[in-house]
Design a protein around this motif. Structure first.
Motif, PDB file in Angstrom:
ATOM      1  N   GLU A  40       0.831  -1.205   0.000  1.00 37.92           N
ATOM      2  CA  GLU A  40       0.000   0.000   0.000  1.00 37.92           C
ATOM      3  C   GLU A  40       0.865   1.255   0.000  1.00 37.92           C
ATOM      4  O   GLU A  40       1.987   1.252   0.509  1.00 37.92           O
ATOM      5  CB  GLU A  40      -0.950   0.010   1.207  1.00 37.92           C
ATOM      6  CG  GLU A  40      -0.269   0.153   2.549  1.00 37.92           C
ATOM      7  CD  GLU A  40       0.285  -1.138   3.140  1.00 37.92           C
ATOM      8  OE1 GLU A  40       0.927  -1.054   4.198  1.00 37.92           O
ATOM      9  OE2 GLU A  40       0.123  -2.225   2.557  1.00 37.92           O
ATOM     10  N   GLY A  41       0.340   2.327  -0.551  1.00 41.11           N
ATOM     11  CA  GLY A  41       1.037   3.603  -0.555  1.00 41.11           C
ATOM     12  C   GLY A  41       0.773   4.362   0.732  1.00 41.11           C
ATOM     13  O   GLY A  41      -0.101   4.001   1.520  1.00 41.11           O
ATOM     14  N   LYS A  42       1.518   5.429   0.936  1.00 43.22           N
ATOM     15  CA  LYS A  42       1.332   6.277   2.111  1.00 43.22           C
ATOM     16  C   LYS A  42       0.049   7.086   1.922  1.00 43.22           C
ATOM     17  O   LYS A  42      -0.144   7.708   0.886  1.00 43.22           O
ATOM     18  CB  LYS A  42       2.536   7.209   2.266  1.00 43.22           C
ATOM     19  CG  LYS A  42       2.463   8.089   3.485  1.00 43.22           C
ATOM     20  CD  LYS A  42       3.717   8.939   3.573  1.00 43.22           C
ATOM     21  CE  LYS A  42       3.680   9.862   4.747  1.00 43.22           C
ATOM     22  NZ  LYS A  42       2.524  10.731   4.819  1.00 43.22           N
ATOM     23  N   VAL A  43      -0.816   7.069   2.927  1.00 37.96           N
ATOM     24  CA  VAL A  43      -2.090   7.772   2.780  1.00 37.96           C
ATOM     25  C   VAL A  43      -2.365   8.799   3.867  1.00 37.96           C
ATOM     26  O   VAL A  43      -3.262   9.618   3.712  1.00 37.96           O
ATOM     27  CB  VAL A  43      -3.282   6.776   2.707  1.00 37.96           C
ATOM     28  CG1 VAL A  43      -3.222   5.954   1.439  1.00 37.96           C
ATOM     29  CG2 VAL A  43      -3.335   5.890   3.930  1.00 37.96           C
ATOM     30  N   VAL A  44      -1.640   8.762   4.974  1.00 39.69           N
ATOM     31  CA  VAL A  44      -1.864   9.734   6.048  1.00 39.69           C
ATOM     32  C   VAL A  44      -0.530  10.287   6.542  1.00 39.69           C
ATOM     33  O   VAL A  44       0.530   9.744   6.247  1.00 39.69           O
ATOM     34  CB  VAL A  44      -2.634   9.122   7.247  1.00 39.69           C
ATOM     35  CG1 VAL A  44      -4.024   8.671   6.831  1.00 39.69           C
ATOM     36  CG2 VAL A  44      -1.870   7.970   7.862  1.00 39.69           C
TER      37      VAL A  44
END
Length: 143
Positions: free
Chosen positions: A75-79
């Motif tokens: 997953e990518g960075k989201v927060v």
């Protein structure tokens, strides 16, 4: 009760070798030697099954500061980060001299792909600092 002697800082990321190279430039860290028979780490990893290219680390050449480990996650960075590194580029400096030093370091890191987020100027209580992001969006401060 035991006493912790060392820590390692681990980054979740998409491209471990690329991010390790960025942080080596930021901190003056070094990469491990490329395995015999390969010209680069990228070439080495290309010869391995994908599950063997999940981790990559870099270290302080003096062996004093924490090792940095970069682990690939799907997953990518989201927060926003809950923890970040303070890169202490202005130690001992105050006022305009400190800000100029931080701005020069910010410019150097932007040339490497870092992103300027916010400059907080000295306010009489706190000295100046600059918030940045590395090449994968992880926040850090130049302080």
């Amino acid at each position: 009760m035991s006493t912790i002697k060392q820590i390692q800082v681990t980054f979740d990321c998409a491209e471990p070798v690329r991010l390790a190279n960025f942080w080596c430039e930021v901190l003056g860290y070094v990469l491990p030697p490329v395995p015999e028979g390969h010209a680069t780490w990228e070439e080495c990893f290309a010869s391995l099954p994908p599950e063997d290219t999940v981790y990559f680390a870099c270290t302080d050449p003096a062996g004093v500061a924490p090792r940095l480990l970069f682990q690939r996650v799907p997953e990518g960075k989201v927060v926003k980060n809950r923890v970040h590194l303070d890169v202490r580029a202005g130690v001992g400096l105050v006022g305009d001299e400190r800000l100029a030093t931080l701005e020069a370091e910010c410019a150097r890191l932007m040339a490497l792909g870092g992103k300027h987020v916010l400059t907080q100027r000295a306010d009489g209580v706190n000295e100046s600092c600059i918030t940045m992001q590395d090449i994968e969006g992880n926040e850090f401060c130049l302080a």
